[in-house]
Design a protein around this motif. Structure first.
Motif, PDB file in Angstrom:
ATOM      1  N   MET A  81       0.844  -1.197   0.000  1.00  0.00           N
ATOM      2  CA  MET A  81       0.000   0.000   0.000  1.00  0.00           C
ATOM      3  C   MET A  81       0.884   1.252   0.000  1.00  0.00           C
ATOM      4  O   MET A  81       1.825   1.352   0.788  1.00  0.00           O
ATOM      5  CB  MET A  81      -0.916   0.014   1.227  1.00  0.00           C
ATOM      6  CG  MET A  81      -1.833   1.249   1.281  1.00  0.00           C
ATOM      7  SD  MET A  81      -2.886   1.244   2.759  1.00  0.00           S
ATOM      8  CE  MET A  81      -3.970  -0.111   2.365  1.00  0.00           C
ATOM      9  N   VAL A  82       0.562   2.178  -0.871  1.00  0.00           N
ATOM     10  CA  VAL A  82       1.320   3.422  -0.957  1.00  0.00           C
ATOM     11  C   VAL A  82       0.619   4.487  -0.123  1.00  0.00           C
ATOM     12  O   VAL A  82      -0.582   4.747  -0.307  1.00  0.00           O
ATOM     13  CB  VAL A  82       1.441   3.894  -2.428  1.00  0.00           C
ATOM     14  CG1 VAL A  82       2.191   5.218  -2.492  1.00  0.00           C
ATOM     15  CG2 VAL A  82       2.139   2.836  -3.261  1.00  0.00           C
ATOM     16  N   ALA A  83       1.372   5.065   0.799  1.00  0.00           N
ATOM     17  CA  ALA A  83       0.801   6.108   1.652  1.00  0.00           C
ATOM     18  C   ALA A  83       0.609   7.382   0.859  1.00  0.00           C
ATOM     19  O   ALA A  83       1.483   7.792   0.085  1.00  0.00           O
ATOM     20  CB  ALA A  83       1.713   6.364   2.844  1.00  0.00           C
ATOM     21  N   ILE A  84      -0.530   7.989   1.028  1.00  0.00           N
ATOM     22  CA  ILE A  84      -0.810   9.255   0.355  1.00  0.00           C
ATOM     23  C   ILE A  84      -0.337  10.384   1.262  1.00  0.00           C
ATOM     24  O   ILE A  84      -0.800  10.514   2.406  1.00  0.00           O
ATOM     25  CB  ILE A  84      -2.309   9.402   0.066  1.00  0.00           C
ATOM     26  CG1 ILE A  84      -2.781   8.260  -0.830  1.00  0.00           C
ATOM     27  CG2 ILE A  84      -2.602  10.754  -0.576  1.00  0.00           C
ATOM     28  CD1 ILE A  84      -4.281   8.266  -1.068  1.00  0.00           C
ATOM     29  N   PRO A  85       0.618  11.164   0.813  1.00  0.00           N
ATOM     30  CA  PRO A  85       1.134  12.228   1.675  1.00  0.00           C
ATOM     31  C   PRO A  85       0.071  13.274   1.975  1.00  0.00           C
ATOM     32  O   PRO A  85      -0.777  13.583   1.136  1.00  0.00           O
ATOM     33  CB  PRO A  85       2.281  12.815   0.846  1.00  0.00           C
ATOM     34  CG  PRO A  85       1.921  12.500  -0.574  1.00  0.00           C
ATOM     35  CD  PRO A  85       1.219  11.162  -0.518  1.00  0.00           C
ATOM     36  N   GLU A  86       0.118  13.778   3.201  1.00  0.00           N
ATOM     37  CA  GLU A  86      -0.820  14.834   3.571  1.00  0.00           C
ATOM     38  C   GLU A  86      -0.432  16.122   2.860  1.00  0.00           C
ATOM     39  O   GLU A  86       0.747  16.449   2.718  1.00  0.00           O
ATOM     40  CB  GLU A  86      -0.789  15.061   5.089  1.00  0.00           C
ATOM     41  CG  GLU A  86      -1.348  13.896   5.884  1.00  0.00           C
ATOM     42  CD  GLU A  86      -1.410  14.203   7.365  1.00  0.00           C
ATOM     43  OE1 GLU A  86      -1.169  15.373   7.732  1.00  0.00           O
ATOM     44  OE2 GLU A  86      -1.692  13.286   8.156  1.00  0.00           O
ATOM     45  N   THR A  87      -1.400  16.822   2.406  1.00  0.00           N
ATOM     46  CA  THR A  87      -1.141  18.107   1.765  1.00  0.00           C
ATOM     47  C   THR A  87      -1.524  19.225   2.724  1.00  0.00           C
ATOM     48  O   THR A  87      -2.535  19.138   3.423  1.00  0.00           O
ATOM     49  CB  THR A  87      -1.946  18.244   0.466  1.00  0.00           C
ATOM     50  OG1 THR A  87      -3.337  18.095   0.758  1.00  0.00           O
ATOM     51  CG2 THR A  87      -1.512  17.189  -0.546  1.00  0.00           C
ATOM     52  N   GLN A  88      -0.715  20.260   2.743  1.00  0.00           N
ATOM     53  CA  GLN A  88      -0.965  21.372   3.649  1.00  0.00           C
ATOM     54  C   GLN A  88      -1.561  22.534   2.878  1.00  0.00           C
ATOM     55  O   GLN A  88      -1.108  22.877   1.780  1.00  0.00           O
ATOM     56  CB  GLN A  88       0.341  21.812   4.324  1.00  0.00           C
ATOM     57  CG  GLN A  88       0.142  22.894   5.377  1.00  0.00           C
ATOM     58  CD  GLN A  88       1.444  23.267   6.050  1.00  0.00           C
ATOM     59  OE1 GLN A  88       2.484  23.327   5.403  1.00  0.00           O
ATOM     60  NE2 GLN A  88       1.392  23.514   7.349  1.00  0.00           N
ATOM     61  N   ASP A  89      -2.592  23.092   3.430  1.00  0.00           N
ATOM     62  CA  ASP A  89      -3.219  24.263   2.831  1.00  0.00           C
ATOM     63  C   ASP A  89      -2.271  25.445   2.987  1.00  0.00           C
ATOM     64  O   ASP A  89      -2.010  25.883   4.125  1.00  0.00           O
ATOM     65  CB  ASP A  89      -4.550  24.527   3.536  1.00  0.00           C
ATOM     66  CG  ASP A  89      -5.316  25.695   2.942  1.00  0.00           C
ATOM     67  OD1 ASP A  89      -4.680  26.638   2.446  1.00  0.00           O
ATOM     68  OD2 ASP A  89      -6.552  25.673   3.006  1.00  0.00           O
ATOM     69  N   PRO A  90      -1.717  25.995   1.908  1.00  0.00           N
ATOM     70  CA  PRO A  90      -0.746  27.091   2.049  1.00  0.00           C
ATOM     71  C   PRO A  90      -1.348  28.345   2.661  1.00  0.00           C
ATOM     72  O   PRO A  90      -0.655  29.113   3.330  1.00  0.00           O
ATOM     73  CB  PRO A  90      -0.278  27.324   0.602  1.00  0.00           C
ATOM     74  CG  PRO A  90      -1.383  26.791  -0.251  1.00  0.00           C
ATOM     75  CD  PRO A  90      -1.948  25.624   0.510  1.00  0.00           C
ATOM     76  N   THR A  91      -2.647  28.529   2.444  1.00  0.00           N
ATOM     77  CA  THR A  91      -3.294  29.711   3.025  1.00  0.00           C
ATOM     78  C   THR A  91      -3.367  29.585   4.542  1.00  0.00           C
ATOM     79  O   THR A  91      -3.058  30.545   5.278  1.00  0.00           O
ATOM     80  CB  THR A  91      -4.704  29.889   2.441  1.00  0.00           C
ATOM     81  OG1 THR A  91      -4.617  30.007   1.023  1.00  0.00           O
ATOM     82  CG2 THR A  91      -5.371  31.130   3.017  1.00  0.00           C
ATOM     83  N   LEU A  92      -3.757  28.408   5.025  1.00  0.00           N
ATOM     84  CA  LEU A  92      -3.827  28.206   6.469  1.00  0.00           C
ATOM     85  C   LEU A  92      -2.443  28.227   7.099  1.00  0.00           C
ATOM     86  O   LEU A  92      -2.255  28.706   8.226  1.00  0.00           O
ATOM     87  CB  LEU A  92      -4.532  26.884   6.786  1.00  0.00           C
ATOM     88  CG  LEU A  92      -6.015  26.806   6.406  1.00  0.00           C
ATOM     89  CD1 LEU A  92      -6.601  25.464   6.848  1.00  0.00           C
ATOM     90  CD2 LEU A  92      -6.807  27.958   7.004  1.00  0.00           C
TER      91      LEU A  92
END
Length: 312
Positions: free
Chosen positions: A1-12
């Motif tokens: 299983m490939v982990a999906i990296p968390e994406t960070q909201d640049p605005t927040l």
């Protein structure tokens, strides 16, 4: 299983950065707070009074502080909806928030308010303090297990100490604390009685902290103790981190006890303005105890402004 990296909201992320930049730019308070004096570690309180470490809070903590300030206004408006309740959040004599000072102005506190007409004690004036906390359920549990009289002391010694000081200085015998969850959805309250002997001890504790020229005793010599592990001063206290350079960490400065929260520089023989205290000057010499982990002070000359240290 490939982990999906968390994406960070640049605005927040940018929002948090702005919150941290603004929140941590606020200068340290100039006094020892009555809201702090119930803390169990005198050395920690001395470090804070001496500005040994600049505050640096993450955005999450700063948002929590903001919740607290807004929650206070929200709770005040809700209490005023109750018929017969009179809540005073400003001193009628000054038009400002109730403020108490002692020990030459170096020990101070700002009271959220004074309330009368509580349905459970309509004729008794109470100090009113409000807290926003995710631990309100623990206060409710303490109220049930210890009884209302002892619940605050069981739940939070620091808040209890603050309550005792405020009651003593304003000559009131009851304290009413309201505590709500973030957002004000759930609220618990507790009434506390004045303990004059405890208040006297807390005032004496404050005086000792203010007048001490050296760090006071640690709560423990074990750096793994839970309070030390979560203390922001642990690297200064138990390790070899040096405190900030400013007038309050300098051997030449002394808090004067004659009023107006004055600090005196023995080297330059004059008062030190508050803003100047934050920066210090080129004549700064650390209080020798700060360097005890490195070397021992064996000689000094105040006139020539030098301290001689020896290492083993």
């Amino acid at each position: 299983m490939v982990a999906i990296p968390e994406t960070q909201d640049p605005t927040l992320a940018a929002m948090d950065a702005a919150i941290e930049a603004e929140g941590n730019a606020s200068p340290a308070r100039g006094h020892l707070g009555m809201s702090q004096i119930g803390d169990s570690c005198r050395r920690k309180l001395w470090y804070a009074f001496r500005w040994c470490l600049a505050s640096s809070f993450p955005a999450k903590t700063l948002r929590m502080f903001e919740d607290g300030h807004r929650g206070e206004d929200l709770m005040a408006s809700r209490l005023r909806k109750v018929s017969g309740v009179q809540l005073y959040t400003v001193d009628p004599d000054t038009g400002q928030q109730f403020r108490i000072t002692d020990h030459g102005g170096h020990f101070a506190g700002s009271v959220d308010g004074v309330v009368t007409g509580l349905l459970q004690a309509p004729k008794t004036a109470h100090i009113w303090e409000h807290k926003s906390s995710g631990k309100g359920a623990e206060l409710a549990k303490a109220k049930q297990s210890e009884g209302e009289k002892d619940a605050l002391k069981k739940w939070n010694q620091t808040y209890w100490g603050q309550a005792q000081c405020y009651m003593s200085y304003l000559n009131l015998e009851r304290h009413y604390l309201t505590c709500d969850s973030p957002g004000g959805r759930e609220t618990v309250s507790v009434r506390t009685e004045a303990d004059p002997e405890a208040a006297m001890k807390l005032k004496a504790k404050a005086k000792q902290i203010i007048e001490s020229t050296v760090p006071l005793a640690r709560i423990t010599e074990n750096p793994a103790y839970w309070e030390c592990k979560f203390c922001s001063f642990t690297e200064i206290c138990h390790q070899k981190k040096l405190p900030e350079v400013n007038c309050r960490t300098c051997i030449h400065s002394t808090p004067e006890m004659d009023g107006d929260a004055r600090w005196l520089c023995a080297l330059n023989e004059g008062d030190i303005p508050l803003e100047f205290q934050r920066k210090g000057c080129s004549d700064h010499r650390y209080i020798p105890d700060f360097l005890a982990s490195y070397a021992e002070a064996v000689d000094a000359d105040e006139g020539e402004n030098w301290i001689e240290y020896h290492t083993e």
